[in-house]
Design a protein around this motif. Structure first.
Motif, PDB file in Angstrom:
ATOM      1  N   GLN A  77      -8.061   1.231   7.068  1.00 23.32           N
ATOM      2  CA  GLN A  77      -9.013   1.619   6.017  1.00 23.32           C
ATOM      3  C   GLN A  77     -10.403   1.858   6.610  1.00 23.32           C
ATOM      4  O   GLN A  77     -11.424   1.494   6.028  1.00 23.32           O
ATOM      5  CB  GLN A  77      -9.054   0.566   4.907  1.00 23.32           C
ATOM      6  N   THR A  83      -1.681   5.527  -5.817  1.00 23.56           N
ATOM      7  CA  THR A  83      -1.760   5.589  -4.362  1.00 23.56           C
ATOM      8  C   THR A  83      -3.184   5.315  -3.898  1.00 23.56           C
ATOM      9  O   THR A  83      -4.141   5.396  -4.663  1.00 23.56           O
ATOM     10  CB  THR A  83      -1.322   6.965  -3.819  1.00 23.56           C
ATOM     11  N   GLU A  84      -3.291   5.012  -2.630  1.00 25.63           N
ATOM     12  CA  GLU A  84      -4.601   4.759  -2.028  1.00 25.63           C
ATOM     13  C   GLU A  84      -5.242   6.041  -1.527  1.00 25.63           C
ATOM     14  O   GLU A  84      -6.460   6.175  -1.505  1.00 25.63           O
ATOM     15  CB  GLU A  84      -4.409   3.781  -0.865  1.00 25.63           C
ATOM     16  N   LEU A  85      -4.397   7.009  -1.149  1.00 28.18           N
ATOM     17  CA  LEU A  85      -4.892   8.179  -0.434  1.00 28.18           C
ATOM     18  C   LEU A  85      -3.835   9.274  -0.478  1.00 28.18           C
ATOM     19  O   LEU A  85      -2.641   8.992  -0.587  1.00 28.18           O
ATOM     20  CB  LEU A  85      -5.159   7.785   1.030  1.00 28.18           C
ATOM     21  N   GLU A 136      -0.921   9.070  -8.706  1.00 25.59           N
ATOM     22  CA  GLU A 136      -1.309   7.852  -9.430  1.00 25.59           C
ATOM     23  C   GLU A 136      -0.786   6.607  -8.717  1.00 25.59           C
ATOM     24  O   GLU A 136       0.372   6.542  -8.318  1.00 25.59           O
ATOM     25  CB  GLU A 136      -0.773   7.885 -10.866  1.00 25.59           C
ATOM     26  N   VAL A 157       2.974   0.529   5.469  1.00 27.83           N
ATOM     27  CA  VAL A 157       2.426   1.433   4.455  1.00 27.83           C
ATOM     28  C   VAL A 157       3.551   2.329   3.945  1.00 27.83           C
ATOM     29  O   VAL A 157       4.222   3.005   4.729  1.00 27.83           O
ATOM     30  CB  VAL A 157       1.279   2.289   5.019  1.00 27.83           C
ATOM     31  N   VAL A 200      -8.190   9.801  -6.388  1.00 27.39           N
ATOM     32  CA  VAL A 200      -7.988   9.201  -5.067  1.00 27.39           C
ATOM     33  C   VAL A 200      -8.456  10.180  -3.989  1.00 27.39           C
ATOM     34  O   VAL A 200      -8.469  11.401  -4.203  1.00 27.39           O
ATOM     35  CB  VAL A 200      -6.511   8.813  -4.839  1.00 27.39           C
ATOM     36  N   ARG A 254       0.838  -1.188   0.000  1.00 27.38           N
ATOM     37  CA  ARG A 254       0.000   0.000   0.000  1.00 27.38           C
ATOM     38  C   ARG A 254       0.882   1.252   0.000  1.00 27.38           C
ATOM     39  O   ARG A 254       1.928   1.290   0.649  1.00 27.38           O
ATOM     40  CB  ARG A 254      -0.893   0.003   1.236  1.00 27.38           C
ATOM     41  N   GLU A 255       0.422   2.273  -0.728  1.00 26.01           N
ATOM     42  CA  GLU A 255       1.219   3.494  -0.834  1.00 26.01           C
ATOM     43  C   GLU A 255       0.325   4.712  -0.684  1.00 26.01           C
ATOM     44  O   GLU A 255      -0.798   4.749  -1.200  1.00 26.01           O
ATOM     45  CB  GLU A 255       1.966   3.543  -2.168  1.00 26.01           C
ATOM     46  N   ILE A 256       0.828   5.705   0.014  1.00 23.62           N
ATOM     47  CA  ILE A 256       0.097   6.938   0.290  1.00 23.62           C
ATOM     48  C   ILE A 256       0.987   8.120  -0.089  1.00 23.62           C
ATOM     49  O   ILE A 256       2.203   8.095   0.137  1.00 23.62           O
ATOM     50  CB  ILE A 256      -0.294   7.011   1.782  1.00 23.62           C
ATOM     51  N   VAL A 291      -6.559   5.182   8.959  1.00 24.48           N
ATOM     52  CA  VAL A 291      -6.086   5.042   7.580  1.00 24.48           C
ATOM     53  C   VAL A 291      -5.485   3.658   7.379  1.00 24.48           C
ATOM     54  O   VAL A 291      -5.752   2.980   6.385  1.00 24.48           O
ATOM     55  CB  VAL A 291      -5.073   6.142   7.232  1.00 24.48           C
TER      56      VAL A 291
END
Length: 293
Positions: A117, A62-64, A60, A31, A86, A2-4, A114
């Motif tokens: 989720q 990313t989750e958030l 682009e 994360v 996002v 996962r990437e933020i 976060v």
């Protein structure tokens, strides 16, 4: 993994220290954080695992987008999140008061939600804004809060004609005209005398500022409509400003059109509290009777 995308108001040392703590918590949860190249030099390298160019592709994959800063930082982050579709989660450090307390339970809870989720996502309407002169486009942009067309000279007034769906409504001299979204109804439009609109209402606000006219009331129109503001050809030039971030000179004879935006902004929230409660909290409204205060 996962990437933020982490966006920080790096101009304050306290913010940078908070970013380091947040990065530690996210890393412990597995994360990965990325930052934009303009902010990376101001942050400790421990705050991020990757650096990306500032621009429409920054979020682009990313989750958030996790934002540490105030409303201006949130609007800057929205520019990065919108093309990627996002959500944006803002932690307003100045308002909540954890600038010097990175161990704050509230901040830790935000990171935990976060990681799990456990946040909520809602679409917020935007507006698309175009300015033309003699048929040529001189500005093409958008806004989350508002687009304001204001006089460029303090000593003069701005002579405009407002129309809705190409049907004229009124002409007057003014300091400016704001076209706002429901999200922006508690921002600049509110200070100019506009109504507060609940964020799930789909509408555009038209709010004249200091208009010299018998009829200069705020208007609430459909997001499917097109609001036009034309500057008198013999008048003064104006300045078009969107969200206080993108500014364009608009000469006499030019026309600004505002319509419902093609792309919404996805805002993440940590709690499902009603907008009414948030409104009361934001403006410290006396809900128990003013005589008892």
């Amino acid at each position: 993994m996962r990437e933020i995308l982490l966006v920080v108001h790096t101009g304050r040392a306290d913010n940078r220290r908070v970013a380091e703590k947040v990065a530690t918590w996210f890393a412990a949860a597995g994360v990965r954080l990325r930052v934009v190249d303009e902010e990376a030099p101001d942050l400790d390298p421990s705050c991020y695992a990757g650096v990306v160019p500032l621009g429409p592709t920054a979020a682009e994959g990313t989750e958030l987008v996790f934002v540490l800063g105030g409303d201006g930082t949130l609007l800057r982050a929205a520019e990065l999140a919108r093309p990627a579709g996002v959500p944006v989660l803002g932690v307003n450090l100045g308002r909540v008061g954890f600038l010097a307390e990175a161990e704050s339970d509230a901040l830790a809870e935000a990171v935990e939600l976060v990681v799990e989720q456990g946040y909520l996502v809602e679409d917020r309407m935007t507006i698309d804004v175009t300015a033309t002169l003699a048929g040529e486009v001189i500005a093409d942009t958008w806004a989350l809060n508002e687009a304001s067309l204001e006089k460029s000279s303090r000593e003069r007034i701005l002579d405009v004609t407002i129309d809705v769906d190409r049907r004229p409504v009124s002409s007057f001299g003014c300091d400016g005209v704001l076209c706002a979204t429901p999200t922006g109804s508690t921002a600049y439009a509110y200070s100019a005398g506009g109504p507060i609109v609940w964020p799930d209402v789909q509408a555009m606000l038209v709010v004249p500022s200091n208009a010299h006219a018998m009829f200069s009331r705020p208007l609430v129109v459909s997001p499917r409509s097109v609001v036009g503001v034309s500057i008198d050809t013999d008048g003064q030039s104006g300045v078009l400003c969107c969200d206080g971030r993108r500014t364009f000179e608009v000469p006499p004879g030019a026309r600004v059109e505002v319509r419902g935006g093609r792309l919404p902004i996805k805002l993440a929230r940590l709690r499902d509290d009603p907008f009414t409660d948030r409104l009361v909290d934001k403006f410290a409204l006396p809900v128990h009777g003013w005589r008892s205060r």
